[in-house]
Write a protein that holds these residues in place. Structure first.
Motif, PDB file in Angstrom:
ATOM      1  N   ASN B  89      43.175  34.624  29.996  1.00 36.45           N
ATOM      2  CA  ASN B  89      42.955  34.659  28.850  1.00 36.45           C
ATOM      3  C   ASN B  89      41.286  35.058  28.863  1.00 36.45           C
ATOM      4  OD1 ASN B  89      45.330  34.396  27.761  1.00 36.45           O
ATOM      5  ND2 ASN B  89      45.113  32.070  27.655  1.00 36.45           N
ATOM      6  N   ILE B  90      40.439  34.406  29.782  1.00 37.01           N
ATOM      7  CA  ILE B  90      39.184  34.565  29.987  1.00 37.01           C
ATOM      8  C   ILE B  90      38.859  36.089  30.051  1.00 37.01           C
ATOM      9  CG2 ILE B  90      36.940  34.116  30.934  1.00 37.01           C
ATOM     10  CD1 ILE B  90      37.988  31.082  31.206  1.00 37.01           C
ATOM     11  N   GLU B  91      39.777  36.564  31.174  1.00 35.51           N
ATOM     12  CA  GLU B  91      39.704  37.947  31.842  1.00 35.51           C
ATOM     13  C   GLU B  91      39.992  38.773  30.344  1.00 35.51           C
ATOM     14  OE1 GLU B  91      42.312  39.439  34.612  1.00 35.51           O
ATOM     15  OE2 GLU B  91      40.938  40.863  35.306  1.00 35.51           O
ATOM     16  N   LEU B  92      41.224  38.757  29.925  1.00 37.37           N
ATOM     17  CA  LEU B  92      41.432  39.447  28.694  1.00 37.37           C
ATOM     18  C   LEU B  92      40.525  39.490  27.737  1.00 37.37           C
ATOM     19  CD1 LEU B  92      45.417  38.544  28.422  1.00 37.37           C
ATOM     20  CD2 LEU B  92      44.543  40.707  29.386  1.00 37.37           C
ATOM     21  N   GLN B  93      39.908  38.635  27.391  1.00 36.65           N
ATOM     22  CA  GLN B  93      38.644  38.732  26.445  1.00 36.65           C
ATOM     23  C   GLN B  93      37.638  39.686  26.710  1.00 36.65           C
ATOM     24  OE1 GLN B  93      37.821  34.524  25.579  1.00 36.65           O
ATOM     25  NE2 GLN B  93      40.220  34.139  24.988  1.00 36.65           N
ATOM     26  N   ALA B  94      37.281  39.309  28.132  1.00 38.73           N
ATOM     27  CA  ALA B  94      36.110  40.163  28.841  1.00 38.73           C
ATOM     28  C   ALA B  94      36.581  41.632  28.810  1.00 38.73           C
ATOM     29  CB  ALA B  94      35.785  39.806  30.297  1.00 38.73           C
ATOM     30  N   LEU B  95      37.887  41.970  29.126  1.00 44.96           N
ATOM     31  CA  LEU B  95      38.316  43.252  29.032  1.00 44.96           C
ATOM     32  C   LEU B  95      38.225  44.036  27.703  1.00 44.96           C
ATOM     33  CD1 LEU B  95      41.523  43.275  31.443  1.00 44.96           C
ATOM     34  CD2 LEU B  95      39.157  44.600  31.901  1.00 44.96           C
ATOM     35  N   GLU B  96      38.577  43.306  26.607  1.00 49.65           N
ATOM     36  CA  GLU B  96      38.533  43.524  25.226  1.00 49.65           C
ATOM     37  C   GLU B  96      37.049  43.881  24.917  1.00 49.65           C
ATOM     38  OE1 GLU B  96      40.474  44.334  22.919  1.00 49.65           O
ATOM     39  OE2 GLU B  96      39.010  44.475  21.253  1.00 49.65           O
ATOM     40  N   GLU B  97      36.123  43.024  25.469  1.00 51.03           N
ATOM     41  CA  GLU B  97      34.539  43.317  25.230  1.00 51.03           C
ATOM     42  C   GLU B  97      34.121  44.414  25.742  1.00 51.03           C
ATOM     43  OE1 GLU B  97      31.837  40.300  26.349  1.00 51.03           O
ATOM     44  OE2 GLU B  97      33.138  38.896  25.478  1.00 51.03           O
ATOM     45  N   ALA B  98      34.720  44.966  26.695  1.00 51.88           N
ATOM     46  CA  ALA B  98      34.525  46.253  27.507  1.00 51.88           C
ATOM     47  C   ALA B  98      35.300  47.434  27.174  1.00 51.88           C
ATOM     48  CB  ALA B  98      34.668  46.050  29.316  1.00 51.88           C
ATOM     49  N   ARG B  99      36.255  47.061  26.206  1.00 50.05           N
ATOM     50  CA  ARG B  99      37.368  48.206  25.825  1.00 50.05           C
ATOM     51  C   ARG B  99      36.284  49.432  25.199  1.00 50.05           C
ATOM     52  NH1 ARG B  99      40.512  49.218  21.074  1.00 50.05           N
ATOM     53  NH2 ARG B  99      39.775  47.599  20.241  1.00 50.05           N
ATOM     54  N   ALA B 100      35.212  49.195  24.575  1.00 44.62           N
ATOM     55  CA  ALA B 100      34.720  50.505  23.823  1.00 44.62           C
ATOM     56  C   ALA B 100      33.909  51.164  24.960  1.00 44.62           C
ATOM     57  CB  ALA B 100      33.656  49.796  22.811  1.00 44.62           C
ATOM     58  N   ASN B 197      43.339  40.023  43.734  1.00 41.95           N
ATOM     59  CA  ASN B 197      42.846  38.762  44.269  1.00 41.95           C
ATOM     60  C   ASN B 197      44.000  37.646  44.268  1.00 41.95           C
ATOM     61  OD1 ASN B 197      41.227  36.738  45.411  1.00 41.95           O
ATOM     62  ND2 ASN B 197      39.385  37.355  44.246  1.00 41.95           N
ATOM     63  N   PRO B 198      44.445  37.070  45.435  1.00 38.47           N
ATOM     64  CA  PRO B 198      45.464  36.072  45.144  1.00 38.47           C
ATOM     65  C   PRO B 198      44.721  34.800  44.582  1.00 38.47           C
ATOM     66  CG  PRO B 198      45.221  36.642  47.434  1.00 38.47           C
ATOM     67  CD  PRO B 198      44.069  37.585  46.608  1.00 38.47           C
ATOM     68  N   ASP B 199      43.499  34.756  44.754  1.00 36.91           N
ATOM     69  CA  ASP B 199      42.746  33.690  44.158  1.00 36.91           C
ATOM     70  C   ASP B 199      42.316  33.996  42.488  1.00 36.91           C
ATOM     71  OD1 ASP B 199      40.860  31.703  43.061  1.00 36.91           O
ATOM     72  OD2 ASP B 199      39.399  32.058  44.661  1.00 36.91           O
ATOM     73  N   TYR B 200      43.200  33.438  41.693  1.00 34.06           N
ATOM     74  CA  TYR B 200      43.108  33.699  40.446  1.00 34.06           C
ATOM     75  C   TYR B 200      41.983  33.427  39.585  1.00 34.06           C
ATOM     76  CZ  TYR B 200      45.735  29.522  40.367  1.00 34.06           C
ATOM     77  OH  TYR B 200      46.182  28.133  40.954  1.00 34.06           O
ATOM     78  N   THR B 201      41.168  32.516  40.251  1.00 36.96           N
ATOM     79  CA  THR B 201      40.078  31.707  39.393  1.00 36.96           C
ATOM     80  C   THR B 201      38.916  32.971  39.608  1.00 36.96           C
ATOM     81  OG1 THR B 201      39.233  30.779  41.527  1.00 36.96           O
ATOM     82  CG2 THR B 201      40.663  29.555  39.971  1.00 36.96           C
ATOM     83  N   HIS B 202      39.004  33.784  40.319  1.00 43.10           N
ATOM     84  CA  HIS B 202      38.070  35.147  40.665  1.00 43.10           C
ATOM     85  C   HIS B 202      38.408  36.438  39.937  1.00 43.10           C
ATOM     86  CE1 HIS B 202      36.201  31.869  42.890  1.00 43.10           C
ATOM     87  NE2 HIS B 202      35.120  32.706  42.819  1.00 43.10           N
ATOM     88  N   ARG B 203      37.640  36.969  39.139  1.00 41.12           N
ATOM     89  CA  ARG B 203      38.221  38.285  38.768  1.00 41.12           C
ATOM     90  C   ARG B 203      37.068  39.335  38.721  1.00 41.12           C
ATOM     91  NH1 ARG B 203      43.566  37.221  35.626  1.00 41.12           N
ATOM     92  NH2 ARG B 203      43.781  35.329  36.727  1.00 41.12           N
ATOM     93  N   PRO B 204      37.599  40.552  38.822  1.00 50.16           N
ATOM     94  CA  PRO B 204      36.129  41.543  39.028  1.00 50.16           C
ATOM     95  C   PRO B 204      35.680  41.654  37.493  1.00 50.16           C
ATOM     96  CG  PRO B 204      38.265  42.890  39.396  1.00 50.16           C
ATOM     97  CD  PRO B 204      38.569  41.227  39.153  1.00 50.16           C
ATOM     98  N   GLU B 205      34.291  42.029  37.696  1.00 46.43           N
ATOM     99  CA  GLU B 205      33.698  42.308  36.406  1.00 46.43           C
ATOM    100  C   GLU B 205      34.187  43.763  35.770  1.00 46.43           C
ATOM    101  OE1 GLU B 205      31.173  40.340  35.080  1.00 46.43           O
ATOM    102  OE2 GLU B 205      31.336  39.033  36.739  1.00 46.43           O
ATOM    103  N   PRO B 206      33.979  43.443  34.359  1.00 46.64           N
ATOM    104  CA  PRO B 206      34.771  44.699  33.764  1.00 46.64           C
ATOM    105  C   PRO B 206      33.839  46.051  33.741  1.00 46.64           C
ATOM    106  CG  PRO B 206      35.186  42.898  32.325  1.00 46.64           C
ATOM    107  CD  PRO B 206      34.519  42.407  33.568  1.00 46.64           C
ATOM    108  N   SER B 207      32.395  45.486  33.866  1.00 49.54           N
ATOM    109  CA  SER B 207      31.453  46.837  33.904  1.00 49.54           C
ATOM    110  C   SER B 207      31.412  47.380  35.386  1.00 49.54           C
ATOM    111  CB  SER B 207      30.154  46.019  33.840  1.00 49.54           C
ATOM    112  OG  SER B 207      29.903  45.168  34.755  1.00 49.54           O
ATOM    113  N   ASP B 208      31.890  46.652  36.357  1.00 47.72           N
ATOM    114  CA  ASP B 208      32.081  47.286  37.499  1.00 47.72           C
ATOM    115  C   ASP B 208      33.048  48.874  37.464  1.00 47.72           C
ATOM    116  OD1 ASP B 208      30.262  45.751  38.889  1.00 47.72           O
ATOM    117  OD2 ASP B 208      31.883  44.480  39.731  1.00 47.72           O
ATOM    118  N   LEU B 209      33.921  48.729  36.360  1.00 49.95           N
ATOM    119  CA  LEU B 209      34.971  49.738  36.392  1.00 49.95           C
ATOM    120  C   LEU B 209      34.196  51.082  36.014  1.00 49.95           C
ATOM    121  CD1 LEU B 209      37.768  47.862  34.295  1.00 49.95           C
ATOM    122  CD2 LEU B 209      37.790  48.846  36.503  1.00 49.95           C
ATOM    123  N   LEU B 210      32.983  50.642  35.262  1.00 54.61           N
ATOM    124  CA  LEU B 210      32.501  51.937  34.442  1.00 54.61           C
ATOM    125  C   LEU B 210      31.893  53.149  35.481  1.00 54.61           C
ATOM    126  CD1 LEU B 210      30.719  50.135  31.812  1.00 54.61           C
ATOM    127  CD2 LEU B 210      32.995  51.018  31.795  1.00 54.61           C
TER     128      LEU B 210
END
Lengths: 325, 222
Positions: B89-100, B197-210
């Motif tokens: 959920n925290i990741e989905l919210q961060a992706l929503e922030e980066a959506r624009a 990442n099988p360690d689901y407590t770690h997610r890549p930064e959305p800004s690294d996609l840019l």
């Protein structure tokens, strides 16, 4: 036929190279002569050893069996000559294959330790960063990183090499230092022979698998060329760390994304003729093996140069946790 | 605040709060370590591979086709575990922030999970998402990306204890999940970036996609 051994030798070379003209040239005779001698051998043995097609020469089933026995006899003869000399001195021609980097950086600087003992041994190097056709090229000993040939060849592991990214300090000062693999898309990429045809660079860190599609700005078919391009500040190269050791030690190159692992590959020394390998091939293989043992100490030094993490997962470094709510 | 800082803060608050008893925390960590050590993440599709194409229903049942989206621009796909996983959920919210920022580069963003439509709607509602959340029933697409794995008997027992009944949440009984994975697919259908990442407590930064999306845009302009 005065020389049964000559015809056995010729037959073995024809079988190994798949060509009467190549084998004939190697033994200093014309293709028709080579063909005639092998035909005479077949007549004497009383069975067809080779089939001749428009695409080349192939062994018959009987020929395959005969080749294994014939090579064992030829090797035994070599061995007998070698033992009779009693000095351990090796003679004749040895054909060895390896990448240019391995030859320049590892084998040639140390070769006199071996050849000083054998003044009558000639060594032909086939230097190529692509895979060699051991049999077709008549190679006695090959050094190879990565996958092995599936044949009667005997392979002995000499070490593990790891891949890393590197760039010159000047390039990084100008273009910036990538923090994460995705930053590579903003950089000038140098692609060497190992990366050709592979469009993705894959990394591992703390259990995660990250990969980025890269487009080579500079593409070179030799690892030495790729390293030189990086030293010249043209961009970031992916190469075996071993092939860049000198540059990493002198700091004309520094590792990029040093805590992201790019994987390792095993290096092997291969005796192409397997159990039938001649004494000089065995001796050279032992020599290379011992030199790589010595070089492993320098590898460790490069790994210490910039931290290279062991594969694993540090629990105390952070607290991963699963939650259900 | 960077995404990983948020995730780390969540983890540390959770441990401090004592909300989950320590023996369970330890077993959860052991489960993650086991999955990391299995090397399964290396079997997932990587950059340079061709991404499988798919058509899946979103949370409202509308069919979303990857081929159609790729016709418009690059595609960012986030495989996640489910609305029951706070890290997702925290990741989905961060992706929503980066959506624009993602859409400004001509790309579309979608998320894929194995949970049923009702739980997918919950993902969208609770995280206020403006992008579709696709239902990969039975994990067929996760499987094609090499992300799906079967939970160990120990983890199944643990999840039952914690109330994560995957049979009910996913609407099928395979007790399998995708490893969290983020992909960028170029318009040629080739994967340009992957992080699994099988360690689901770690997610890549959305800004690294840019930077990846910028390069795809440059390559298209050439």
């Amino acid at each position: 036929m005065n020389d049964r051994f000559l015809s056995l030798q010729l037959f073995a070379r024809v079988a190994r190279t798949g060509s009467f003209s190549i084998a004939g040239r190697e033994m200093g005779m014309s293709q028709p002569t080579a063909s005639r001698i092998v035909a005479a051998l077949e007549k004497k043995v009383g069975v067809a050893l080779l089939t001749r097609t428009t695409r080349g020469v192939a062994l018959t089933e009987a020929g395959s069996d005969y080749l294994i026995r014939a090579e064992a006899i030829l090797a035994a003869l070599d061995e007998a000559d070698h033992a009779a000399r009693g000095t351990g001195e090796l003679r004749g021609v040895l054909r060895v294959a390896m990448s240019t980097s391995t030859a320049l950086r590892c084998v040639l600087p140390r070769l006199s330790r071996f050849t000083d003992l054998h003044p009558n041994l000639r060594i032909e190097f086939v230097l190529n960063d692509e895979k060699q056709d051991l049999i077709g090229d008549g190679i006695d000993v090959a050094l190879r990183v990565g996958s092995l040939p599936d044949s009667s060849a005997i392979a002995r592991k000499v070490g593990v090499v790891f891949r890393t990214l590197a760039a010159s300090p000047a390039y990084l000062a100008r273009a910036g230092t990538p923090r994460v693999p995705s930053d590579l898309t903003n950089h000038s990429i140098i692609v060497g022979p190992a990366g050709r045809g592979v469009e993705g660079w894959a990394f591992k860190k703390d259990g995660k698998a990250t990969s980025v599609r890269v487009e080579g700005r500079f593409v070179l078919n030799g690892a030495e060329g790729a390293t030189a391009a990086a030293v010249s500040g043209l961009g970031i190269v992916s190469n075996g760390a071993f092939g860049m050791m000198k540059e990493l030690e002198s700091r004309s190159l520094v590792r990029v994304l040093p805590d992201w692992e790019m994987g390792t590959a095993e290096a092997h020394v291969i005796l192409a003729a397997g159990r039938a390998a001649k004494p000089s091939a065995r001796a050279f293989s032992d020599f290379v093996y011992s030199q790589f043992r010595e070089l492993e100490a320098t590898w460790d030094r490069v790994e210490r140069l910039t931290p290279f993490p062991s594969i694993g997962f540090a629990v105390d470094a952070r607290a991963p946790l699963e939650v259900g709510t | 605040m960077r995404l990983q800082e948020k995730l780390d803060a969540f983890t540390s608050d959770l441990i401090k709060s004592g909300q989950i008893p320590e023996p369970i925390v330890k077993r959860l960590i052991a489960g993650i370590q086991e999955l990391v050590a299995s090397g399964k993440s290396e079997r997932a599709l990587k950059a340079g591979d061709v991404a499988p194409s798919f058509t899946l229903p979103d949370e409202s049942g509308r069919l979303v086709s990857s081929v159609k989206l790729l016709g418009q621009g690059p595609l960012v796909i986030s495989f996640y575990r489910g609305v029951w996983c706070p890290y997702c959920n925290i990741e989905l919210q961060a992706l929503e922030e980066a959506r624009a920022d993602i859409e400004a580069r001509g790309a579309s963003l979608i998320a894929v999970s194995m949970q049923n439509a009702a739980n997918s709607r919950k993902s969208v509602r609770e995280n206020k998402l403006g992008f579709p959340v696709l239902v990969d029933a039975g994990g067929k697409i996760s499987n094609k990306f090499g992300l799906r794995y079967a939970l160990s008997p120990e983890t199944i027992e643990l999840y039952r204890t914690l109330g994560n009944d995957l049979e009910a949440i996913n609407g099928e009984s395979s007790w399998s999940l995708p490893m969290p994975g983020r992909y960028v697919v170029g318009q040629d259908g080739v994967i340009a970036f992957a992080e699994v990442n099988p360690d689901y407590t770690h997610r890549p930064e959305p800004s690294d996609l840019l930077p990846i999306l910028d390069q795809l845009a440059r390559a298209k302009a050439d």
